[in-house]
Design an enzyme around this catalytic site. Structure first.
Site, PDB file in Angstrom:
ATOM      1  N   CYS A 115     -11.420  -8.882  26.052  1.00 17.20           N
ATOM      2  CA  CYS A 115     -12.913  -9.337  25.488  1.00 17.20           C
ATOM      3  C   CYS A 115     -13.395 -10.446  26.452  1.00 17.20           C
ATOM      4  O   CYS A 115     -14.359 -10.455  27.024  1.00 17.20           O
ATOM      5  CB  CYS A 115     -12.903  -9.569  24.174  1.00 17.20           C
ATOM      6  SG  CYS A 115     -14.433 -10.149  23.489  1.00 17.20           S
ATOM      7  N   CYS A 116     -12.377 -11.607  26.525  1.00 18.35           N
ATOM      8  CA  CYS A 116     -12.841 -12.466  27.545  1.00 18.35           C
ATOM      9  C   CYS A 116     -13.127 -12.108  29.002  1.00 18.35           C
ATOM     10  O   CYS A 116     -13.900 -12.560  29.458  1.00 18.35           O
ATOM     11  CB  CYS A 116     -11.368 -13.661  27.568  1.00 18.35           C
ATOM     12  SG  CYS A 116     -11.412 -14.485  25.883  1.00 18.35           S
ATOM     13  N   CYS A 204     -15.473 -19.064  21.190  1.00 22.44           N
ATOM     14  CA  CYS A 204     -16.338 -18.145  20.408  1.00 22.44           C
ATOM     15  C   CYS A 204     -16.115 -18.258  18.914  1.00 22.44           C
ATOM     16  O   CYS A 204     -14.975 -18.527  18.467  1.00 22.44           O
ATOM     17  CB  CYS A 204     -15.968 -16.717  20.785  1.00 22.44           C
ATOM     18  SG  CYS A 204     -16.469 -16.534  22.585  1.00 22.44           S
ATOM     19  N   CYS A 207     -12.812 -16.475  17.349  1.00 32.03           N
ATOM     20  CA  CYS A 207     -11.630 -17.048  18.062  1.00 32.03           C
ATOM     21  C   CYS A 207     -11.404 -18.466  17.773  1.00 32.03           C
ATOM     22  O   CYS A 207     -10.431 -18.981  18.435  1.00 32.03           O
ATOM     23  CB  CYS A 207     -11.625 -16.295  19.330  1.00 32.03           C
ATOM     24  SG  CYS A 207     -11.970 -14.677  19.710  1.00 32.03           S
ATOM     25  N   CYS A 232      -8.241 -18.631  28.512  1.00 28.06           N
ATOM     26  CA  CYS A 232      -8.976 -17.041  28.527  1.00 28.06           C
ATOM     27  C   CYS A 232      -8.845 -16.384  29.518  1.00 28.06           C
ATOM     28  O   CYS A 232      -9.321 -15.357  29.701  1.00 28.06           O
ATOM     29  CB  CYS A 232     -10.500 -17.615  27.773  1.00 28.06           C
ATOM     30  SG  CYS A 232     -11.363 -18.628  29.146  1.00 28.06           S
TER      31      CYS A 232
END
Length: 242
Positions: A115-116, A204, A207, A232
């Site tokens: 995702c990162c 985020c 997270c 990240c």
């Protein structure tokens, strides 16, 4: 960049200099240089930089998953300093494919890396391909496992390539969290209201969570993962050399 610019030598020379002196060097040596903005350290750098240059280039990665308070913070900084803050977005198609195939919270099951990579790394790589140097708010004491050896000036280990050297300035590398906050309070620098709710390192929304007393500041990031590698990917070079 001056032909005489020697990253390793200048890092040694400036290791004990103030953040303002490091920023002065950065703006003197590079016309096309950008400051990455997201947190308390970065806005402290904006406060310093705004007094040193009238060509400040600031950008922020908008992953689409930030806290509402963070979006308000971005606007507060924009208005306070009367500067443009460029918002950098991920590729919509890549986000759509990830969500379609794995859902909105896949990182809880298989880690935050994918995702990162889509929401942060790819957009940052694209942005940095258009500058000669960048400035970050990294500090050595942010993460003993990955940031304890951060130089104040370096050749970016992640985003440099065979054909070009990207220089990275970390003017606050030797500052503590206390020094950052003393500076913020002294100069009435705007900060994210989440800090007043126990959040220290803010990323985020899904997270990031507030930390408990005596927890390290990075413990609030990706808390379900191994605590010694809280990166990240923006500064993945820190992990490689630790």
């Amino acid at each position: 960049m001056s032909a005489e610019f020697n990253t390793k030598q200048l890092n040694e020379t400036y290791q004990d200099q103030t953040p303002q002196q490091i920023l002065e060097l950065a703006f003197k040596q590079f016309d096309n240089i950008a400051l990455s903005f997201s947190g308390a350290e970065d806005v402290a750098l904006i406060e310093m930089a705004s007094k040193l240059t009238d060509r400040l280039q600031v950008f922020c990665l908008d992953t689409g998953r930030l806290h509402p308070q963070t979006y308000r913070f971005i606007e507060k900084v924009r208005n306070h300093y009367q500067i443009e803050i460029e918002l950098i977005y991920p590729e919509a198609a890549a986000v759509e494919e990830l969500v379609k195939s794995k859902g909105l919270f896949s990182f809880y099951a298989d880690g935050h890396s994918e995702c990162c990579s889509i929401r942060k790394i790819a957009p940052l790589r694209k942005k940095l391909s258009g500058v000669d140097a960048w400035i970050t708010g990294q500090r050595k004491d942010q993460s003993p496992g990955t940031r304890s050896d951060i130089p104040v000036i370096e050749t970016d280990p992640t985003f440099s390539g065979a054909r070009r050297e990207l220089v990275k300035f970390n003017p606050l590398a030797n500052w503590s969290s206390r020094e950052v906050w003393d500076f913020i309070w002294m100069f009435d620098v705007p900060y994210n209201e989440l800090h007043d709710q126990g959040f220290i390192s803010i990323g985020c929304e899904p997270c990031t969570r507030a930390v408990r007393p005596n927890q390290h500041e990075r413990e609030g990031r990706w808390w379900w993962e191994e605590s010694t590698a809280k990166e990240c990917g923006l500064h993945v070079g820190n992990i490689q050399k630790s």
